[in-house]
Design a protein around this motif. Sequence first.
Motif, PDB file in Angstrom:
ATOM      1  N   PHE A 122       1.176  -7.801 -10.285  1.00 11.79           N
ATOM      2  CA  PHE A 122       1.701  -6.645  -9.538  1.00 11.79           C
ATOM      3  C   PHE A 122       1.731  -5.382 -10.401  1.00 11.79           C
ATOM      4  O   PHE A 122       1.479  -4.276  -9.908  1.00 11.79           O
ATOM      5  CB  PHE A 122       3.099  -6.938  -8.969  1.00 11.79           C
ATOM      6  N   SER A 123       2.002  -5.558 -11.714  1.00 14.25           N
ATOM      7  CA  SER A 123       2.096  -4.368 -12.579  1.00 14.25           C
ATOM      8  C   SER A 123       0.759  -3.606 -12.609  1.00 14.25           C
ATOM      9  O   SER A 123       0.741  -2.375 -12.639  1.00 14.25           O
ATOM     10  CB  SER A 123       2.527  -4.765 -13.994  1.00 14.25           C
ATOM     11  N   ILE A 124      -0.350  -4.348 -12.577  1.00 15.17           N
ATOM     12  CA  ILE A 124      -1.673  -3.696 -12.594  1.00 15.17           C
ATOM     13  C   ILE A 124      -1.976  -3.081 -11.238  1.00 15.17           C
ATOM     14  O   ILE A 124      -2.426  -1.940 -11.129  1.00 15.17           O
ATOM     15  CB  ILE A 124      -2.775  -4.702 -13.011  1.00 15.17           C
ATOM     16  N   TRP A 125      -1.703  -3.854 -10.156  1.00 15.06           N
ATOM     17  CA  TRP A 125      -1.925  -3.307  -8.813  1.00 15.06           C
ATOM     18  C   TRP A 125      -1.082  -2.038  -8.617  1.00 15.06           C
ATOM     19  O   TRP A 125      -1.542  -1.052  -8.055  1.00 15.06           O
ATOM     20  CB  TRP A 125      -1.586  -4.338  -7.721  1.00 15.06           C
ATOM     21  N   ARG A 126       0.149  -2.047  -9.137  1.00 14.58           N
ATOM     22  CA  ARG A 126       1.052  -0.897  -8.973  1.00 14.58           C
ATOM     23  C   ARG A 126       0.440   0.356  -9.608  1.00 14.58           C
ATOM     24  O   ARG A 126       0.457   1.440  -9.033  1.00 14.58           O
ATOM     25  CB  ARG A 126       2.392  -1.244  -9.640  1.00 14.58           C
ATOM     26  N   ARG A 127      -0.149   0.164 -10.803  1.00 13.22           N
ATOM     27  CA  ARG A 127      -0.780   1.289 -11.491  1.00 13.22           C
ATOM     28  C   ARG A 127      -1.955   1.829 -10.666  1.00 13.22           C
ATOM     29  O   ARG A 127      -2.120   3.029 -10.482  1.00 13.22           O
ATOM     30  CB  ARG A 127      -1.277   0.839 -12.878  1.00 13.22           C
ATOM     31  N   LEU A 128      -2.795   0.884 -10.171  1.00  9.78           N
ATOM     32  CA  LEU A 128      -3.958   1.268  -9.348  1.00  9.78           C
ATOM     33  C   LEU A 128      -3.501   1.989  -8.076  1.00  9.78           C
ATOM     34  O   LEU A 128      -4.045   3.038  -7.701  1.00  9.78           O
ATOM     35  CB  LEU A 128      -4.723   0.012  -8.920  1.00  9.78           C
TER      36      LEU A 128
ATOM     37  N   ARG B  41      -2.498   5.483  -8.512  1.00  8.70           N
ATOM     38  CA  ARG B  41      -3.658   6.357  -8.676  1.00  8.70           C
ATOM     39  C   ARG B  41      -4.285   6.682  -7.320  1.00  8.70           C
ATOM     40  O   ARG B  41      -4.650   7.825  -7.051  1.00  8.70           O
ATOM     41  CB  ARG B  41      -4.693   5.681  -9.580  1.00  8.70           C
ATOM     42  N   ILE B  42      -4.402   5.632  -6.457  1.00  6.80           N
ATOM     43  CA  ILE B  42      -4.969   5.842  -5.120  1.00  6.80           C
ATOM     44  C   ILE B  42      -4.149   6.907  -4.388  1.00  6.80           C
ATOM     45  O   ILE B  42      -4.669   7.784  -3.723  1.00  6.80           O
ATOM     46  CB  ILE B  42      -4.941   4.516  -4.299  1.00  6.80           C
ATOM     47  N   ASN B  43      -2.853   6.815  -4.536  1.00 13.16           N
ATOM     48  CA  ASN B  43      -1.946   7.712  -3.815  1.00 13.16           C
ATOM     49  C   ASN B  43      -2.120   9.168  -4.249  1.00 13.16           C
ATOM     50  O   ASN B  43      -1.901  10.096  -3.471  1.00 13.16           O
ATOM     51  CB  ASN B  43      -0.492   7.254  -4.029  1.00 13.16           C
ATOM     52  N   ARG B  44      -2.513   9.369  -5.505  1.00 12.54           N
ATOM     53  CA  ARG B  44      -2.720  10.738  -5.988  1.00 12.54           C
ATOM     54  C   ARG B  44      -4.001  11.290  -5.417  1.00 12.54           C
ATOM     55  O   ARG B  44      -4.267  12.391  -5.230  1.00 12.54           O
ATOM     56  CB  ARG B  44      -2.806  10.732  -7.517  1.00 12.54           C
TER      57      ARG B  44
ATOM     58  N   LEU C 261       0.834  -1.208   0.000  1.00 14.19           N
ATOM     59  CA  LEU C 261       0.000   0.000   0.000  1.00 14.19           C
ATOM     60  C   LEU C 261       0.868   1.257   0.000  1.00 14.19           C
ATOM     61  O   LEU C 261       1.924   1.283   0.646  1.00 14.19           O
ATOM     62  CB  LEU C 261      -0.910   0.006   1.237  1.00 14.19           C
ATOM     63  N   PRO C 262       0.399   2.301  -0.698  1.00 18.35           N
ATOM     64  CA  PRO C 262       1.183   3.544  -0.750  1.00 18.35           C
ATOM     65  C   PRO C 262       1.478   4.074   0.653  1.00 18.35           C
ATOM     66  O   PRO C 262       0.605   4.021   1.522  1.00 18.35           O
ATOM     67  CB  PRO C 262       0.263   4.519  -1.499  1.00 18.35           C
ATOM     68  N   ARG C 263       2.646   4.548   0.883  1.00 17.34           N
ATOM     69  CA  ARG C 263       3.129   5.181   2.122  1.00 17.34           C
ATOM     70  C   ARG C 263       3.242   4.209   3.296  1.00 17.34           C
ATOM     71  O   ARG C 263       3.514   4.624   4.420  1.00 17.34           O
ATOM     72  CB  ARG C 263       2.251   6.375   2.522  1.00 17.34           C
ATOM     73  N   ALA C 264       3.014   2.889   3.039  1.00 20.65           N
ATOM     74  CA  ALA C 264       3.026   1.919   4.148  1.00 20.65           C
ATOM     75  C   ALA C 264       4.367   1.179   4.246  1.00 20.65           C
ATOM     76  O   ALA C 264       4.415   0.041   4.708  1.00 20.65           O
ATOM     77  CB  ALA C 264       1.873   0.946   3.993  1.00 20.65           C
ATOM     78  N   GLU C 265       5.438   1.843   3.821  1.00 20.23           N
ATOM     79  CA  GLU C 265       6.757   1.199   3.878  1.00 20.23           C
ATOM     80  C   GLU C 265       7.049   0.686   5.289  1.00 20.23           C
ATOM     81  O   GLU C 265       7.608  -0.401   5.474  1.00 20.23           O
ATOM     82  CB  GLU C 265       7.872   2.167   3.454  1.00 20.23           C
TER      83      GLU C 265
END
Length: 239
Positions: free
Chosen positions: A227-233, A236-239, A134-138
Amino acid sequence: MRIMITGATSGIGRALAESYAKAGHHILACGRSQQKLDDLVKQYPNITPLCFDLTQYQQYPVIDKVDWPLDLLIFNAGDCEYIDDALHFDAKRFERVININLISVAYGLQSWLHLVRPGGRLVMVSSSAEMLALPRAEAYGTSKAALTYLAKVLSIDLAQHEIEVSCVHPGFVDTPLTERNTFAMPMLMSSEQAADKIIAGVAKGKRDIRFPSVFIFLMRCLQLLPFSIWRRLARRINR
Ligand SMILES: NC(=O)c1ccc[n+]([C@@H]2O[C@H](COP(=O)([O-])OP(=O)(O)OC[C@H]3O[C@@H](n4cnc5c(N)ncnc54)[C@H](OP(=O)(O)O)[C@@H]3O)[C@@H](O)[C@H]2O)c1
């Protein structure tokens, strides 16, 4: 039963402590806030407070197995901080999250696992966040993915000692931790609802406790994406 709960002063941990205490069980409740622990003890005399910082190993209290043979040891305490700028990685922030969500569990295992009687159970509160990158969940996602792995390995290695392990994967729960989130949290549930699900799962002897079910179903569908599709999604969520 005799039950130890970390993070019992707030949110899911508090709801668990109250629910188990109401049912007449004896609780060792860990937290940092003396005031919140005092409030709990005032309401429930069968709660024994332990006030200390779980990230400081030297503060861990020594507990006598004769007084406290544990039926349940619940590692619930945790925190979430996001990595807002991955390019200028904040290692201190990462360290804080890993320390409370993961390292403190290792400290707790070293200090208290010997208290768990054969037939007893460890409960690790992970998160559904570990199911996807998930974005920002490093920091948060990494800590929970590691905790989930730890729970699985312990489930294998502790079987010979007749100690079972349950790993809990909540969706969004309305607590002080999520109050800080500025994004939409679908299917948000209350701490009491989350505690009910955990208590029911533990009573059934489940190794994997996930809720709410529709949210988990959607997460499982997203996990199936390449993963390539999830990465794109996810971008977008992060924006
Ligand atoms: N809320 C959600 O949506 C959600 C979703 C999935 C998983 N989870 C997981 O569920 C668990 C509980 O979260 P919550 O939402 O109930 O959070 P919360 O309301 O913020 O409660 C966190 C608890 O952890 C304790 N804690 C934090 N740092 C500590 C430290 N260094 N030493 C001792 N105790 C410490 C706090 O104690 P003090 O207040 O006394 O400091 C508090 O009792 C966490 O592991 C979290 O990752 C939550």
